[in-house]
Design an enzyme around this catalytic site. Structure first.
Site, mmCIF file in Angstrom:
data_model
loop_
_atom_site.group_PDB
_atom_site.id
_atom_site.type_symbol
_atom_site.label_atom_id
_atom_site.label_comp_id
_atom_site.label_asym_id
_atom_site.label_seq_id
_atom_site.Cartn_x
_atom_site.Cartn_y
_atom_site.Cartn_z
ATOM 1 N N GLU A 103 0.677 -1.421 0.076
ATOM 2 C CA GLU A 103 0.031 0.198 -0.352
ATOM 3 C C GLU A 103 1.093 1.391 0.089
ATOM 4 O O GLU A 103 1.967 1.105 0.481
ATOM 5 C CB GLU A 103 -0.905 0.192 0.904
ATOM 6 C CG GLU A 103 -1.518 -1.431 1.670
ATOM 7 C CD GLU A 103 -2.656 -1.433 2.680
ATOM 8 O OE1 GLU A 103 -2.740 -0.409 3.389
ATOM 9 O OE2 GLU A 103 -2.761 -2.374 3.140
ATOM 10 N N GLU A 126 -9.409 5.896 3.103
ATOM 11 C CA GLU A 126 -10.302 4.931 4.234
ATOM 12 C C GLU A 126 -10.241 5.385 5.389
ATOM 13 O O GLU A 126 -8.625 6.594 5.696
ATOM 14 C CB GLU A 126 -9.305 3.625 4.229
ATOM 15 C CG GLU A 126 -9.108 3.243 5.599
ATOM 16 C CD GLU A 126 -8.327 1.887 5.720
ATOM 17 O OE1 GLU A 126 -8.519 0.604 6.758
ATOM 18 O OE2 GLU A 126 -7.318 1.528 5.407
#
Length: 421
Positions: free
Chosen positions: A225, A336
């Site tokens: 990520e 997120e």
């Protein structure tokens, strides 16, 4: 008389009780003191492990200390498998064909609104060293334990197509993402609009990133990520920072943010993982974005990361992973946040700019020119993009495509509002 004797007996018994209570308290405080000492020692040991000897240190305007550490002394080389690793100074191949430093440099000159890191104002690291954000004692103490410092909580991956909506929000994480699956992917790219979302509770965060995923969403998920995040818990402030993350077992025992464990091998002397990004976009004001490309070098098999057009940062060696040793089975892009449901209400932590996608450019945050890397190491437009969000009244996502921006989407939202109580 009997009554008097009973009283004396009673007070002696009470005295003994008080004595033993005091004794208990003393041993408790001693135990507590010992445990505090032990924690102090553990924290100090961890700091000594993370903070390598610096050739030079730079104080950033935001209070960070950036240590210039000799490339061969970086945290990655504490890994037993990397003891004899020969550092690769450049990828063998680049998704635009053969890796060509000159081409990369010319493209960078045409960049609009260049973004730098705040610490650059006060100096730079010498060749042969890499900049590492120094971990301070308070950083470690904010974590739930020394062991958990620098790690995400278990199960914080957006899982589209889940039949059980409760399952997706089990960890209190909420997402607004675009994704592709059903093929073999060898990398992903995106240009991400940079904002500084407001965080309601210090234990919450807001991030915008791409995910490169392999394996199932069970115990063995592999993930790479990269993006930007605001995380008061991790960094002790509300600055927007560049970050990376990796795990090979669904965030359980492996992996970490940035260089907070052995894994990622950095070769770049200019960009520090976890350092503040500057400037950030303003509502109806100047817009700034960063480009991130992660790809698998077909020759060596390592996963490389590039920031902007001219900074190849380094790589995750392929042995760190199981599924990603071959390829990724899903790519996700988006936002997120952690929703800790403060006072029983939805958090007002913002995602993206804190505004809904329909507000559009200059107001809502975007990802543009999203691409995937195919089996021939070419950057391609993603096919069959899906979107996913747990509660679109809190945070939403809208995709589109055009000539300039290729495939893009706007995403984000304010969290708590009248439609998201």
């Amino acid at each position: 008389m009997g009554g008097g004797g009973g009283g004396a007996h009673f007070s002696r018994g009470r005295g003994l009780t008080v004595f033993f209570c005091l004794l208990g308290l003393l041993s408790l405080t001693r135990a507590a003191r010992l445990s505090v000492e032990r924690q102090k020692l553990e924290v100090q040991k961890h700091l000594n492990r993370l903070n390598k000897p610096a050739v030079k240190s730079i104080e950033s305007p935001d209070g960070d200390i950036i240590d210039c550490v000799h490339m061969a002394h970086q945290p990655a080389f504490d890994h037993p498998f990397l003891k004899d690793h020969k550092i690769q100074m450049r990828p063998s191949y680049h998704p635009e064909g053969l890796f060509d430093e000159n081409k990369v440099a010319t493209e960078s000159k045409e960049r609009t609104n260049p973004i730098t890191q705040l610490w650059h104002m006060n100096g730079k690291c010498p060749e042969g060293t890499i900049p590492i954000r120094r971990t301070k004692k308070d950083d470690v103490l904010r974590a739930s334990s020394v062991k958990r410092y620098g790690r995400k909580k278990h199960r914080s991956i957006p899982k589209p197509r889940s039949a059980d909506p409760d399952l997706t929000n089990e960890s209190g994480h909420q997402h607004a993402i675009a994704y592709v699956e059903g093929d073999k992917y060898y990398g992903a790219k995106a240009t991400i609009n940079v904002w500084e979302p407001k965080i309601q509770q210090p234990n919450e965060f807001s991030l915008s990133q791409l995910w490169i995923l392999g394996g199932s969403f069970g115990e063995d998920l592999n993930s790479i990520e990269a993006g930007w995040q605001v995380s008061p818990d991790l960094y002790g402030d509300n600055n927007t920072r560049l970050f990376t993350y990796w795990t090979s077992d669904a965030y359980q025992a492996t992996g970490c943010y940035n260089l907070l464990c052995s894994g990622f091998i950095q070769i770049n002397s200019e960009i520090a993982m976890g350092a503040s990004i500057s400037p950030v976009s303003g509502y109806r004001n100047s817009q700034y974005d960063i480009s991130i490309l992660v790809w698998k070098d077909p020759k060596e098999g390592h996963w490389w990361m590039q920031f902007g057009n001219d900074y190849v940062l380094g790589y995750w060696p392929s042995f760190l992973f199981s599924y990603l040793t071959d390829s990724a089975s899903m790519i996700e892009w988006g936002g997120e946040v952690v929703n800790s449901v403060p006072n029983g209400q939805h958090t007002s932590t913002q995602m993206g700019s804190g505004h809904f996608p329909e507000e559009g450019f200059g107001k809502a945050s975007y990802f543009r020119n999203i691409q995937v890397v195919d089996g021939s190491n070419n950057l391609k437009a993603p096919k069959g993009i899906g979107t996913f969000t747990e509660q679109s009244n809190c945070y939403d996502v809208q995709t589109g495509s055009n000539g300039d921006w290729g495939h893009y989407f706007y995403y984000g939202g304010p969290g708590r509002n009248s439609n998201c109580p």
